[in-house]
Design a protein around this motif. Structure first.
Motif, PDB file in Angstrom:
ATOM      1  N   MET A 209       0.921  -1.253  -0.159  1.00 34.87           N
ATOM      2  CA  MET A 209      -0.085  -0.030   0.100  1.00 34.87           C
ATOM      3  C   MET A 209       1.008   1.239  -0.053  1.00 34.87           C
ATOM      4  O   MET A 209       0.641   2.302  -0.698  1.00 34.87           O
ATOM      5  CB  MET A 209      -0.947  -0.167   1.081  1.00 34.87           C
ATOM      6  N   ASN A 210       1.863   1.270   0.879  1.00 34.86           N
ATOM      7  CA  ASN A 210       2.944   2.624   0.911  1.00 34.86           C
ATOM      8  C   ASN A 210       3.291   2.662  -0.461  1.00 34.86           C
ATOM      9  O   ASN A 210       3.723   3.814  -0.920  1.00 34.86           O
ATOM     10  CB  ASN A 210       3.767   2.386   2.025  1.00 34.86           C
ATOM     11  N   MET A 211       3.775   1.400  -1.149  1.00 38.90           N
ATOM     12  CA  MET A 211       4.603   1.643  -2.452  1.00 38.90           C
ATOM     13  C   MET A 211       3.677   2.207  -3.546  1.00 38.90           C
ATOM     14  O   MET A 211       4.192   3.117  -4.274  1.00 38.90           O
ATOM     15  CB  MET A 211       5.073   0.247  -2.692  1.00 38.90           C
ATOM     16  N   LEU A 212       2.428   1.779  -3.631  1.00 37.30           N
ATOM     17  CA  LEU A 212       1.634   2.278  -4.496  1.00 37.30           C
ATOM     18  C   LEU A 212       1.180   3.756  -4.059  1.00 37.30           C
ATOM     19  O   LEU A 212       0.983   4.415  -5.312  1.00 37.30           O
ATOM     20  CB  LEU A 212       0.026   1.440  -4.453  1.00 37.30           C
ATOM     21  N   GLU A 213       1.196   4.183  -2.932  1.00 40.33           N
ATOM     22  CA  GLU A 213       0.554   5.529  -2.630  1.00 40.33           C
ATOM     23  C   GLU A 213       1.692   6.589  -3.002  1.00 40.33           C
ATOM     24  O   GLU A 213       1.436   7.592  -3.247  1.00 40.33           O
ATOM     25  CB  GLU A 213       0.262   5.489  -1.361  1.00 40.33           C
TER      26      GLU A 213
END
Length: 290
Positions: A209-213
């Motif tokens: 999730m952090n990588m996509l955001e």
């Protein structure tokens, strides 16, 4: 032994003595013996009249032959009566020649899955036209050559993509190991594109999730379960996606395709129903079967 010798000496008469004469039976004893002899004679007479022998003893039984029981040979009927062993899917697939997947296979799979629980109108809404599909793999392509064939304008799409939480191409396969194999095999195609791993093995969903955001990725390769979880949490948006590739023809060690595994099949169909089929009908996404 000593007491036996003493007993014998005690019974032996002394020298000059005679052994006392044996006692003769009295009249009562003689009458009993005579009565018993008469009863035996009467029984013998009745036995002869019935055709038996004179001896009151039972005739000795004739020895009968004894045979050891031999094990019975298995008959065909007994073999057929046994419960037949269930055929495994690997046993069936070993005898059948591999056939490349076609769009009709996916359509039939969706119809069989929803046929019992959905109305005719709902099933019609899940059907896709042939224009929604990319050319299928004929089992002669490598993954890179297949992507080059279906995406001739990939360089232009890669340069124009600048959105976060989205992907240009999404690849769905059956396991994390297969995802890594596909990422390695697409090196000749992807060039300097950024690829994100979308599977659960050794990678927490919060990290993805952090990588996509925070970052921008062009290609996502992973399993349907993790992709479905990211879409449901609004971390991954498929509105900008142009291609969805299903790793349809590959088989694992047990000769199972991704749609032969019940968990993967269910998660893939749920993802198709909730997100991808609608985008395909709108014309923004193309489906490919590798």
């Amino acid at each position: 032994m000593l007491w036996k010798m003493q007993y014998q000496l005690w019974q032996r008469p002394c020298p000059g003595q005679r052994r006392p004469p044996a006692a003769r039976p009295g009249p009562a004893r003689s009458a009993q013996c005579a009565g018993a002899a008469g009863a035996v004679a009467a029984w013998a007479t009745r036995w002869r009249s019935r055709g038996g022998t004179a001896s009151p003893r039972r005739a000795a039984r004739q020895p009968t032959e004894c045979f050891l029981s031999q094990p019975k040979e298995k008959q065909e009927s007994a073999v057929k009566a046994k419960k037949r062993k269930k055929k495994k899917i690997s046993d069936v697939l070993q005898k059948s020649a591999p056939k490349p997947g076609v769009p009709a296979d996916l359509q039939n799979l969706l119809t069989q899955h929803f046929g019992e629980n959905r109305s005719v109108i709902e099933i019609e809404e899940l059907k896709l036209s042939d224009s929604c599909f990319l050319p299928a793999n004929d089992l002669t392509h490598s993954f890179s050559s297949y992507l080059k064939e279906i995406c001739p304008k990939w360089a232009k799409l890669r340069r124009s993509h600048k959105e976060k939480k989205s992907l240009v191409m999404l690849v769905l396969c059956s396991s994390a190991l297969r995802s890594l194999e596909l990422i390695k095999s697409m090196t000749a195609f992807k060039g300097d594109c950024r690829v994100i791993k979308l599977f659960a093995k050794h990678i927490k969903i919060k990290e993805q999730m952090n990588m996509l955001e925070k970052g921008m990725f062009h290609i996502g390769v992973g399993t349907p379960g993790r992709v479905k979880a990211l879409v449901e949490q609004d971390v991954l948006c498929l509105n900008s996606t142009k291609y969805v590739i299903l790793d349809w023809n590959w088989r694992d060690q047990k000769l199972r395709r991704m749609m032969d595994i019940p968990e993967i099949k269910k998660e893939t169909i749920d993802l198709l129903e909730k997100s991808i089929i609608k985008l395909c009908r709108d014309g923004s996404v193309k489906l490919g079967l590798f």
